[in-house]
Design an enzyme around this catalytic site. Structure first.
Site, PDB file in Angstrom:
ATOM      1  N   TYR A   1       0.859  -1.194   0.000  1.00  0.00           N
ATOM      2  CA  TYR A   1       0.000   0.000   0.000  1.00  0.00           C
ATOM      3  C   TYR A   1       0.886   1.231   0.000  1.00  0.00           C
ATOM      4  O   TYR A   1       1.871   1.300   0.743  1.00  0.00           O
ATOM      5  CB  TYR A   1      -0.890   0.002   1.247  1.00  0.00           C
ATOM      6  CG  TYR A   1      -1.752   1.238   1.398  1.00  0.00           C
ATOM      7  CD1 TYR A   1      -2.820   1.469   0.532  1.00  0.00           C
ATOM      8  CD2 TYR A   1      -1.511   2.157   2.414  1.00  0.00           C
ATOM      9  CE1 TYR A   1      -3.622   2.596   0.678  1.00  0.00           C
ATOM     10  CE2 TYR A   1      -2.312   3.286   2.570  1.00  0.00           C
ATOM     11  CZ  TYR A   1      -3.368   3.502   1.701  1.00  0.00           C
ATOM     12  OH  TYR A   1      -4.156   4.615   1.848  1.00  0.00           O
TER      13      TYR A   1
ATOM     14  N   ASP B   1       9.370   2.823  -0.307  1.00  0.00           N
ATOM     15  CA  ASP B   1       8.330   3.471   0.489  1.00  0.00           C
ATOM     16  C   ASP B   1       8.536   3.029   1.941  1.00  0.00           C
ATOM     17  O   ASP B   1       8.087   1.961   2.357  1.00  0.00           O
ATOM     18  CB  ASP B   1       6.942   3.091  -0.027  1.00  0.00           C
ATOM     19  CG  ASP B   1       5.833   3.750   0.784  1.00  0.00           C
ATOM     20  OD1 ASP B   1       6.151   4.446   1.777  1.00  0.00           O
ATOM     21  OD2 ASP B   1       4.650   3.572   0.424  1.00  0.00           O
TER      22      ASP B   1
ATOM     23  N   LYS C   1       4.497   8.582   9.034  1.00  0.00           N
ATOM     24  CA  LYS C   1       4.253   7.920  10.319  1.00  0.00           C
ATOM     25  C   LYS C   1       5.241   8.352  11.422  1.00  0.00           C
ATOM     26  O   LYS C   1       5.060   9.425  11.975  1.00  0.00           O
ATOM     27  CB  LYS C   1       4.183   6.401  10.112  1.00  0.00           C
ATOM     28  CG  LYS C   1       3.003   6.065   9.167  1.00  0.00           C
ATOM     29  CD  LYS C   1       2.534   4.634   9.166  1.00  0.00           C
ATOM     30  CE  LYS C   1       1.192   4.527   8.460  1.00  0.00           C
ATOM     31  NZ  LYS C   1       1.196   3.933   7.134  1.00  0.00           N
TER      32      LYS C   1
END
Ligand SMILES: *Cc1c(COP(=O)(O)O)cnc(C)c1O
Length: 430
Positions: free
Chosen positions: A144, A239, A267
């Site tokens: 994702y 990523d 995050k």
């Protein structure tokens, strides 16, 4: 279990917020029941609006690596906020963040701050396309990368065909330049590059996958990928929105000894406030506006309050020994879960790395999306609720990674494992 106030708030939310939530997985769709509304977090624990306490293994989906409401992080936020919330002009804090990120991740020569992981990946891939003058993006099934249109895509009918949209509202044209391959499958990569190498702008991946539960890469997969991207002039994008400062101080790239061309972050680097970043090779970053022709911007990019939370977090995370302790915590947790499941005679496996872990209701840890999907979801659902009833808050889906923080200590581990013993016994007895 009494969730009176959560139920009441969820009913009200359903009237005014689609599905009652501001991000879909929060709705408990995969496990059923009422989403728990939280009132407060302290260290490893969260307290719901009914006053019940839980040990938290979601940690806002990864950012809270120091646990909830860490005193130093809260203090940094309060002091910064008192001096102004946003300027839309450069601040010293952003520079400090850029220097910290580039010093800790050697592949980052330059970095730009944004406000979410989605934005970081979308911008990095636009930049990769602008830099190479090519269009094709390669991604992997089960990874994702946020919700930008061209990444909401699943594999087409054959292994090397272009993808199909996974969301309504995404035109087929938009994903027509995105190829989806199987994770951990170097043969597929070799074949794709042999056929289409000169059209590939970038390959993007989660260097350790945390959005199909938790799937570790093979070193061979990473090495083949790095070699092919170099040979064919494609930009390799790691990523690390989830893995950055979460699996190791030097990220997954440092752990595996791979130097990506671009890296995306999010995050943990915001410590619970919205911060994302993308960066990498100086020659690629030089294509960004205002230096180059690739446009990218943000009103709140590098927001001082958000950045101050991230800086206060990263300074602690980068201290020597931090990841030794964090890694020991998650290793001990999953070893304990495995033992309890084995004692109960339940097919179960686990994996962990740094402050990230996964557990699976199947006999071996998965290496691909297909294997991750092939697990006992009914057993997961019952385990989730059995743990929730006993004060342990796990991700409400079998396809999410779990997280520990530096605030998770022996007491939390012991309480979690004793809850797990009872939960496994409960699901075995039907
Ligand atoms: C969470 C995540 C994103 C998206 O980040 P948001 O801040 O939710 O937009 C992108 N990539 C990975 C690997 C993620 O885990």
């Amino acid at each position: 279990m009494a969730l009176e106030n959560s139920k009441f708030l969820f009913e009200r939310s359903l009237a005014r917020i689609p599905g009652g939530v501001n991000s879909p997985v929060r709705a408990f769709g995969a496990v059923g029941g009422t989403p728990v509304f939280f009132r407060e977090g302290r260290g490893a624990k969260v307290i719901d609006v009914d006053g019940r306490e839980y040990i938290d293994y979601v940690l806002s989906w990864g950012p809270l690596i120091l646990g909830h409401a860490d005193a130093q992080v809260v203090d940094a936020v309060q002091r910064t906020a008192a001096r102004g919330l946003s300027f839309g002009a450069p601040t010293e804090l952003e520079l400090e963040m850029a220097e910290l990120l580039t010093a800790s991740l050697p592949s980052l020569e330059q970095v730009r701050l944004v406000s979410s992981g989605t934005e970081a990946v979308m911008s990095a891939l636009r930049l990769a396309r602008g830099f190479t003058g090519r269009d094709v993006i390669v991604k992997f099934e089960g990874c994702y990368h946020g919700h930008s249109d061209f990444l909401l895509v699943k594999a087409g009918s054959g292994a090397l065909t272009f993808g199909n949209p996974t969301s309504a509202g995404v035109p087929a044209d938009i994903v027509a330049k995105t190829v989806v391959l199987e994770y951990n499958n170097p043969a597929h990569l070799e074949e794709l590059f042999a056929r289409h190498g000169s059209t590939i702008a970038a390959v993007v991946l989660e260097p350790v996958a945390g959005n199909m539960n938790f799937v570790k890469p093979t070193l061979e997969f990473h090495q083949v990928l790095r070699r092919l991207c170099t040979q064919h002039g494609a930009v390799l994008v790691f990523d690390e929105v989830m893995t950055g400062y979460r699996v190791a101080a030097e990220g997954a790239q440092g752990l595996f000894g791979i130097t990506p061309d671009l890296t995306t972050l999010g995050k943990v680097i915001g410590g619970g406030l919205p911060v994302g970043a993308f960066g990498g090779r100086r020659d690629i970053m030089a294509k960004l506006a205002p230096l180059g022709p690739v446009y990218q911007a943000g009103t709140l990019s590098g927001n001082p309050v958000a950045v101050s939370a991230g800086l206060a977090t990263l300074k602690r995370v980068l201290a020597p020994g931090f990841f030794d302790r964090l890694g020991a915590t998650s290793a001990k947790l999953v070893a304990g879960l495995e033992k309890e499941a084995r004692d109960a005679g339940i097919a179960f496996s686990t994996a962990s790395l740094g402050g990230m872990f996964g557990f699976f209701f199947r006999s071996a840890a998965p290496r691909t999306f297909a294997e991750a999907m092939d697990s006992d979801r009914e057993a997961f659902k019952r385990f989730f609720h059995a743990m929730l009833d006993r004060g342990v808050y796990l991700a409400p889906s079998a396809f999410e990674a779990g997280f520990v923080s530096s605030a998770h200590g022996e007491a939390e581990l012991a309480a979690t494992l004793s809850a797990a013993r009872a939960a496994f016994a409960e699901i075995r007895s039907g």
